[in-house]
Design a protein around this motif. Structure first.
Motif, PDB file in Angstrom:
ATOM      1  N   ASP A 222       0.822  -1.206   0.000  1.00 28.81           N
ATOM      2  CA  ASP A 222       0.000   0.000   0.000  1.00 28.81           C
ATOM      3  C   ASP A 222       0.860   1.262   0.000  1.00 28.81           C
ATOM      4  O   ASP A 222       0.715   2.129  -0.842  1.00 28.81           O
ATOM      5  N   GLU A 223       1.731   1.377   1.001  1.00 30.29           N
ATOM      6  CA  GLU A 223       2.529   2.583   1.186  1.00 30.29           C
ATOM      7  C   GLU A 223       3.998   2.218   1.421  1.00 30.29           C
ATOM      8  O   GLU A 223       4.312   1.148   1.947  1.00 30.29           O
ATOM      9  N   ALA A 224       4.877   3.137   1.043  1.00 26.78           N
ATOM     10  CA  ALA A 224       6.312   2.993   1.309  1.00 26.78           C
ATOM     11  C   ALA A 224       6.775   4.211   2.103  1.00 26.78           C
ATOM     12  O   ALA A 224       6.412   5.344   1.786  1.00 26.78           O
ATOM     13  N   TYR A 225       7.572   3.956   3.145  1.00 25.39           N
ATOM     14  CA  TYR A 225       8.094   5.028   3.998  1.00 25.39           C
ATOM     15  C   TYR A 225       9.614   4.936   4.008  1.00 25.39           C
ATOM     16  O   TYR A 225      10.186   3.900   4.343  1.00 25.39           O
ATOM     17  N   SER A 226      10.245   6.039   3.622  1.00 24.84           N
ATOM     18  CA  SER A 226      11.703   6.094   3.516  1.00 24.84           C
ATOM     19  C   SER A 226      12.243   7.143   4.479  1.00 24.84           C
ATOM     20  O   SER A 226      11.854   8.317   4.399  1.00 24.84           O
ATOM     21  N   TYR A 227      13.131   6.728   5.382  1.00 22.01           N
ATOM     22  CA  TYR A 227      13.739   7.630   6.359  1.00 22.01           C
ATOM     23  C   TYR A 227      15.182   7.919   5.941  1.00 22.01           C
ATOM     24  O   TYR A 227      16.022   7.013   5.965  1.00 22.01           O
ATOM     25  N   ASN A 228      15.427   9.150   5.541  1.00 21.68           N
ATOM     26  CA  ASN A 228      16.755   9.531   5.026  1.00 21.68           C
ATOM     27  C   ASN A 228      17.226   8.533   3.972  1.00 21.68           C
ATOM     28  O   ASN A 228      18.383   8.111   3.954  1.00 21.68           O
ATOM     29  N   GLY A 229      16.303   8.145   3.107  1.00 22.78           N
ATOM     30  CA  GLY A 229      16.610   7.122   2.105  1.00 22.78           C
ATOM     31  C   GLY A 229      17.396   7.653   0.930  1.00 22.78           C
ATOM     32  O   GLY A 229      17.300   8.827   0.560  1.00 22.78           O
ATOM     33  N   ALA A 230      18.193   6.775   0.330  1.00 26.60           N
ATOM     34  CA  ALA A 230      18.981   7.129  -0.845  1.00 26.60           C
ATOM     35  C   ALA A 230      18.078   7.341  -2.052  1.00 26.60           C
ATOM     36  O   ALA A 230      17.029   6.697  -2.186  1.00 26.60           O
TER      37      ALA A 230
ATOM     38  N   THR B   1      14.116  11.872  -6.850  1.00 26.50           N
ATOM     39  CA  THR B   1      13.476  11.689  -5.548  1.00 26.50           C
ATOM     40  C   THR B   1      12.041  11.252  -5.783  1.00 26.50           C
ATOM     41  O   THR B   1      11.421  11.614  -6.790  1.00 26.50           O
ATOM     42  N   VAL B   2      11.505  10.498  -4.848  1.00 35.41           N
ATOM     43  CA  VAL B   2      10.174   9.929  -5.024  1.00 35.41           C
ATOM     44  C   VAL B   2       9.329  10.228  -3.788  1.00 35.41           C
ATOM     45  O   VAL B   2       9.768  10.017  -2.656  1.00 35.41           O
ATOM     46  N   GLY B   3       8.118  10.729  -4.002  1.00 32.78           N
ATOM     47  CA  GLY B   3       7.173  10.896  -2.909  1.00 32.78           C
ATOM     48  C   GLY B   3       7.201  12.266  -2.243  1.00 32.78           C
ATOM     49  O   GLY B   3       8.024  13.125  -2.548  1.00 32.78           O
ATOM     50  N   ASP B   4       6.264  12.436  -1.312  1.00 33.20           N
ATOM     51  CA  ASP B   4       6.167  13.672  -0.545  1.00 33.20           C
ATOM     52  C   ASP B   4       7.217  13.682   0.556  1.00 33.20           C
ATOM     53  O   ASP B   4       7.423  12.685   1.245  1.00 33.20           O
ATOM     54  N   GLU B   5       7.866  14.835   0.730  1.00 30.31           N
ATOM     55  CA  GLU B   5       8.928  14.951   1.727  1.00 30.31           C
ATOM     56  C   GLU B   5       8.419  15.600   3.007  1.00 30.31           C
ATOM     57  O   GLU B   5       7.716  16.610   2.961  1.00 30.31           O
ATOM     58  N   ILE B   6       8.775  15.007   4.138  1.00 35.52           N
ATOM     59  CA  ILE B   6       8.482  15.562   5.451  1.00 35.52           C
ATOM     60  C   ILE B   6       9.804  15.856   6.139  1.00 35.52           C
ATOM     61  O   ILE B   6      10.649  14.967   6.269  1.00 35.52           O
ATOM     62  N   SER B   7       9.999  17.101   6.550  1.00 37.80           N
ATOM     63  CA  SER B   7      11.208  17.463   7.294  1.00 37.80           C
ATOM     64  C   SER B   7      10.961  17.217   8.779  1.00 37.80           C
ATOM     65  O   SER B   7       9.983  17.719   9.349  1.00 37.80           O
ATOM     66  N   LEU B   8      11.837  16.445   9.373  1.00 34.99           N
ATOM     67  CA  LEU B   8      11.709  16.103  10.786  1.00 34.99           C
ATOM     68  C   LEU B   8      12.816  16.785  11.571  1.00 34.99           C
ATOM     69  O   LEU B   8      13.998  16.558  11.319  1.00 34.99           O
TER      70      LEU B   8
ATOM     71  N   PHE C 265       8.528   6.130 -11.668  1.00 33.29           N
ATOM     72  CA  PHE C 265       8.336   6.439 -10.256  1.00 33.29           C
ATOM     73  C   PHE C 265       7.109   7.311 -10.026  1.00 33.29           C
ATOM     74  O   PHE C 265       6.521   7.290  -8.942  1.00 33.29           O
ATOM     75  N   SER C 266       6.712   8.072 -11.037  1.00 32.48           N
ATOM     76  CA  SER C 266       5.556   8.959 -10.870  1.00 32.48           C
ATOM     77  C   SER C 266       4.279   8.183 -10.571  1.00 32.48           C
ATOM     78  O   SER C 266       3.368   8.704  -9.931  1.00 32.48           O
ATOM     79  N   GLN C 267       4.228   6.932 -10.987  1.00 26.06           N
ATOM     80  CA  GLN C 267       3.034   6.115 -10.763  1.00 26.06           C
ATOM     81  C   GLN C 267       2.879   5.678  -9.307  1.00 26.06           C
ATOM     82  O   GLN C 267       1.798   5.277  -8.899  1.00 26.06           O
ATOM     83  N   ILE C 268       3.959   5.728  -8.536  1.00 26.08           N
ATOM     84  CA  ILE C 268       3.876   5.335  -7.125  1.00 26.08           C
ATOM     85  C   ILE C 268       4.131   6.503  -6.183  1.00 26.08           C
ATOM     86  O   ILE C 268       4.064   6.347  -4.968  1.00 26.08           O
ATOM     87  N   SER C 269       4.419   7.670  -6.743  1.00 25.31           N
ATOM     88  CA  SER C 269       4.847   8.814  -5.932  1.00 25.31           C
ATOM     89  C   SER C 269       3.860   9.165  -4.826  1.00 25.31           C
ATOM     90  O   SER C 269       4.246   9.513  -3.709  1.00 25.31           O
ATOM     91  N   SER C 270       2.553   9.079  -5.120  1.00 32.23           N
ATOM     92  CA  SER C 270       1.535   9.447  -4.132  1.00 32.23           C
ATOM     93  C   SER C 270       1.474   8.458  -2.970  1.00 32.23           C
ATOM     94  O   SER C 270       0.844   8.741  -1.948  1.00 32.23           O
ATOM     95  N   SER C 271       2.115   7.298  -3.129  1.00 35.01           N
ATOM     96  CA  SER C 271       2.099   6.269  -2.081  1.00 35.01           C
ATOM     97  C   SER C 271       3.430   6.183  -1.344  1.00 35.01           C
ATOM     98  O   SER C 271       3.667   5.230  -0.604  1.00 35.01           O
ATOM     99  N   VAL C 272       4.310   7.160  -1.556  1.00 37.48           N
ATOM    100  CA  VAL C 272       5.632   7.164  -0.937  1.00 37.48           C
ATOM    101  C   VAL C 272       5.780   8.387  -0.045  1.00 37.48           C
ATOM    102  O   VAL C 272       5.475   9.510  -0.464  1.00 37.48           O
TER     103      VAL C 272
END
Length: 299
Positions: A201-209, A272-279, A239-246
């Motif tokens: 469903d979703e992919a979560y990347s933390y400081n991912g390459a 880069t893929v997906g929405d970015e959240i700055s933590l 990657f644009s096809q999965i971007s909303s799920s990353v």
């Protein structure tokens, strides 16, 4: 609205993927003991998330059979019908994994080919086995062979398929599955979503390459091999096809100004893929531990 509780749990899973030398069928106690012994995650936090209640998270599967060869390792967590596949990132630069994780994969894989080819193949094979019935034989697996192009002198590779896999029966009908990882593991989490868009469903990347342009060849080659071998071939074409799920979570320290992002920056690719959240973290650090600490405070 950002769900900090979910981000904290998933950061825990990404951190938990680094816990090594677990037994074949890990329990909460064995995970807690190894995590404490390795000074990975505080015992209180382990017990808070991996509790003994039925609706809390348990360890569904642990895999490190290829850690000494390709460097790939992963842990699957389950809560009811919700699963999270956590891919391990690059281990300590001074550890025995320097060749597998840093030279072969980070530099040789992402640097040359735009994607971590060797560990991406291991990831594909592992997922194929996870979703096949327990004990099922002839499960499609991939092989990769690296060599030097005799014309250009550049490194290249070929992919091939075989039927050597045996099912693990971990993923069941009706399960909902997300994938997560830190650093190299975050890169692999996005790879998993692209290879199996209907499974995760979703992919979560933390400081991912990030990814490079040459990585597109890998995904198209995998899709072609699936089709040639009578499998469902639905690897996404971009990657644009999965971007909303990353979701990409990037650490940013509390000091004014932007941090220098090495792994989740141009050094590992411009895609880069997906929405970015700055933590916001206490200090400029690539560590998943810093990110987990920050999310624990915020929740």
């Amino acid at each position: 609205m950002i769900n900090f509780s979910l981000l904290k749990n998933y950061a825990f899973f990404a951190d938990g993927a680094y816990v090594y030398n677990l037994p074949e069928n890990p329990t909460i106690d064995s995970f807690k003991d190894k995590s404490t012994e390795q000074e990975r995650i505080p015992e209180e936090l382990v017990l808070d998330i991996l509790g003994t209640e039925q609706d809390q998270w348990q360890i569904a599967h642990y895999y490190d059979a290829e850690n000494e060869t390709t460097g790939f390792a992963a842990t699957v967590f389950r809560s009811g019908n919700q699963l999270v596949l956590a891919a391990r990132g690059s281990e300590n630069f001074l550890s025995s994994q320097i060749n597998q994780d840093w030279i072969d994969t980070n530099l040789g894989g992402i640097g040359q080919y735009g994607v971590a080819v060797d560990q991406a193949v291991s990831l594909f094979n592992y997922i194929q086995r996870l979703r096949a019935p327990d004990g099922a034989l002839n499960i499609l697996q991939l092989d990769v062979e690296f060599f030097e192009d005799p014309i250009t002198g550049l490194g290249t590779y070929t992919l091939s398929a075989n039927r050597s896999g045996e099912g693990l029966g971990v993923i069941q009908s009706g399960d909902t599955i997300d994938t997560v990882g830190h650093s190299l593991g975050g890169h692999l989490a996005i790879v998993a979503k692209r290879l199996f868009p209907d499974l995760f469903d979703e992919a979560y990347s933390y400081n991912g390459a990030n990814f490079g342009l040459r990585g597109e060849f890998f995904f198209s080659d995998v899709n072609d091999l699936l089709a040639e071998n009578g499998e469902v071939a639905n690897v996404t074409s971009s990657f644009s096809q999965i971007s909303s799920s990353v979701t990409r979570v990037i650490s940013e320290d509390s000091a004014p100004g932007d941090d220098i992002n090495v792994v989740p920056g141009p050094l590992t690719g411009f895609i880069t893929v997906g929405d970015e959240i700055s933590l916001r973290t206490e200090k400029n650090s690539h560590s998943i531990g810093q990110m987990l600490d920050a999310l624990t405070v915020q929740t």
